[in-house]
Scaffold this motif. Structure first.
Motif, short mmCIF file in Angstrom:
data_model
loop_
_atom_site.label_atom_id
_atom_site.label_comp_id
_atom_site.label_asym_id
_atom_site.label_seq_id
_atom_site.Cartn_x
_atom_site.Cartn_y
_atom_site.Cartn_z
N LEU A 1 0.52 -1.25 0.02
CA LEU A 1 0.04 0.03 0.29
C LEU A 1 0.42 0.90 0.15
N GLU A 2 0.57 2.20 -1.19
CA GLU A 2 0.91 3.45 -0.95
C GLU A 2 -0.17 4.79 -0.58
N LEU A 3 1.06 5.43 0.34
CA LEU A 3 -0.61 6.59 0.93
C LEU A 3 -0.22 7.46 0.27
N LYS A 4 -1.10 8.41 -0.21
CA LYS A 4 -1.16 9.52 -1.15
C LYS A 4 -1.46 10.84 -0.30
N GLU A 5 -1.34 12.31 -0.04
CA GLU A 5 -2.57 12.64 0.36
C GLU A 5 -2.58 13.94 -0.56
N ALA B 1 2.94 7.06 -7.61
CA ALA B 1 2.70 5.85 -6.21
C ALA B 1 3.15 5.09 -7.48
N ASN B 2 2.40 4.39 -8.88
CA ASN B 2 2.77 3.36 -9.10
C ASN B 2 4.10 2.95 -9.16
N ARG B 3 5.22 4.02 -9.31
CA ARG B 3 6.64 3.38 -9.74
C ARG B 3 7.03 3.70 -7.82
N PRO C 1 2.12 -10.56 -6.39
CA PRO C 1 1.76 -9.05 -5.23
C PRO C 1 0.46 -8.35 -5.92
N HIS C 2 0.10 -7.62 -5.11
CA HIS C 2 -1.21 -7.04 -5.12
C HIS C 2 -0.80 -4.68 -5.26
N GLY C 3 -1.31 -4.19 -5.82
CA GLY C 3 -0.41 -3.03 -5.41
C GLY C 3 -1.87 -2.34 -5.04
N THR C 4 -2.13 -1.05 -3.74
CA THR C 4 -2.94 -0.14 -3.52
C THR C 4 -2.69 1.17 -2.87
N LEU C 5 -3.33 1.59 -3.85
CA LEU C 5 -2.57 3.30 -4.15
C LEU C 5 -4.31 3.82 -2.70
N ILE C 6 -4.12 3.89 -1.61
CA ILE C 6 -4.17 5.07 -0.70
C ILE C 6 -4.56 6.54 -1.07
N LEU C 7 -5.44 7.41 -2.03
CA LEU C 7 -5.52 8.64 -2.03
C LEU C 7 -6.10 9.55 -0.75
N CYS D 1 -5.58 -2.13 -6.76
CA CYS D 1 -6.68 -1.35 -5.83
C CYS D 1 -6.70 0.36 -5.71
N PHE D 2 -7.18 1.13 -6.07
CA PHE D 2 -7.25 2.56 -5.59
C PHE D 2 -8.24 3.18 -4.95
N LEU D 3 -7.92 3.29 -3.66
CA LEU D 3 -9.05 3.65 -2.28
C LEU D 3 -8.87 4.72 -2.39
N TYR D 4 -9.65 5.02 -2.24
CA TYR D 4 -10.04 6.94 -2.14
C TYR D 4 -10.81 7.48 -1.44
N MET D 5 -10.05 7.70 -0.48
CA MET D 5 -10.45 8.77 1.10
C MET D 5 -10.69 9.82 1.49
#
Length: 259
Positions: free
Chosen positions: A58-62, A125-127, A141-147, A177-181
């Protein structure tokens, strides 16, 4: 919100530090902070968190800023207004006696002004996710971006989400997975008089049911965790209706500026 005195003046809770809050949450639900698993100076820009049980990184971006207040966005808006005057010479804003309704094409192009800033976030985030996947050498593996969007209020939440998803369809294949929150930014949802916080995941067709169930369960745990930190703030809604954010808008408190 009559049950929360002064809600519309000061908001329902003190602002939470996004990264610190997520790091605390992840470690309480069985995840790991990737920086703790690496040397002090890794030779790549790593992602943030790891859940080994489902092999997801998981990568967290704000988002903290208003994208449409940049010089490039202002220039783009100026060009749109010139086009509007040329193609719709009868159009007038309500202040000058018109109905103030913009043509459909104008709204579409206005939203697209935010696309470059969002794409930059997705690209980085993808990189980070890709290189972290390679480092841990998971078989699948799966990659999840938390935005976390607490700062960009100029465009409705569903449109920001749609912009990101549109960019993800054909690019950035390490993000499954793109998690928008939102964490500090409450949202007004059509048909409800309660301000809401968002947890809205979207998935690529590469994702298996295990990850979907994991992210859904993670969301339930997240709101339990959040209530323990700030108290009961609003009722919860869990739904598969993807249109629930349609016509939603970010709540801008008194004293805040909106572009």
């Amino acid at each position: 919100m009559a049950e929360i005195p002064d809600f519309w003046d000061v908001g329902p809770h003190d602002k939470l530090h996004v990264e610190e809050t997520w790091t605390e949450f992840v470690t309480t639900v069985g995840g790991k902070r990737i920086a703790d698993l690496l040397s002090k100076s890794p030779d790549f820009d790593n992602a943030d968190y790891l859940f080994e049980e489902v092999s997801t990184i998981l990568e967290l971006k704000e988002i903290e800023t208003e994208f449409l207040q940049t010089k490039a966005a202002n220039s783009g808006l100026e060009n749109l207004l010139k086009r509007l005057v040329k193609e719709e010479p009868e159009w007038r804003p309500s202040l000058f006696g018109g109905d103030g309704k913009y043509p459909v094409w104008f709204r579409t192009e206005f939203v697209r002004l935010a696309r470059p800033a969002i794409v930059r976030i997705l690209k980085k985030a993808n990189r980070q996710i890709r290189e972290t996947k390679e480092y841990f050498k998971f078989s699948k593996p799966h990659g999840t971006l938390i935005l976390v969007n607490d700062g960009f209020t100029s465009i409705a939440p569903d449109l920001v989400h749609a912009l990101a998803c549109d960019a993800l369809i054909h690019s950035y294949s390490s993000i499954d997975c793109f998690l928008y929150m939102t964490i500090n930014r409450y949202v007004e949802i059509s048909g409800s008089d309660e301000p809401k916080l968002i947890w809205n995941p979207s998935y690529s067709d590469r994702v298996n049911d295990q990850l979907v169930h994991f992210i859904d369960d993670l969301g339930r745990k997240w709101f339990v965790f959040l209530e323990q930190k700030i108290g009961s703030f609003t009722s919860r809604i869990e739904t598969e209706d993807r249109s629930i954010l349609s016509r939603s808008k970010a709540i801008v408190l008194p004293g805040e500026a909106r572009s």
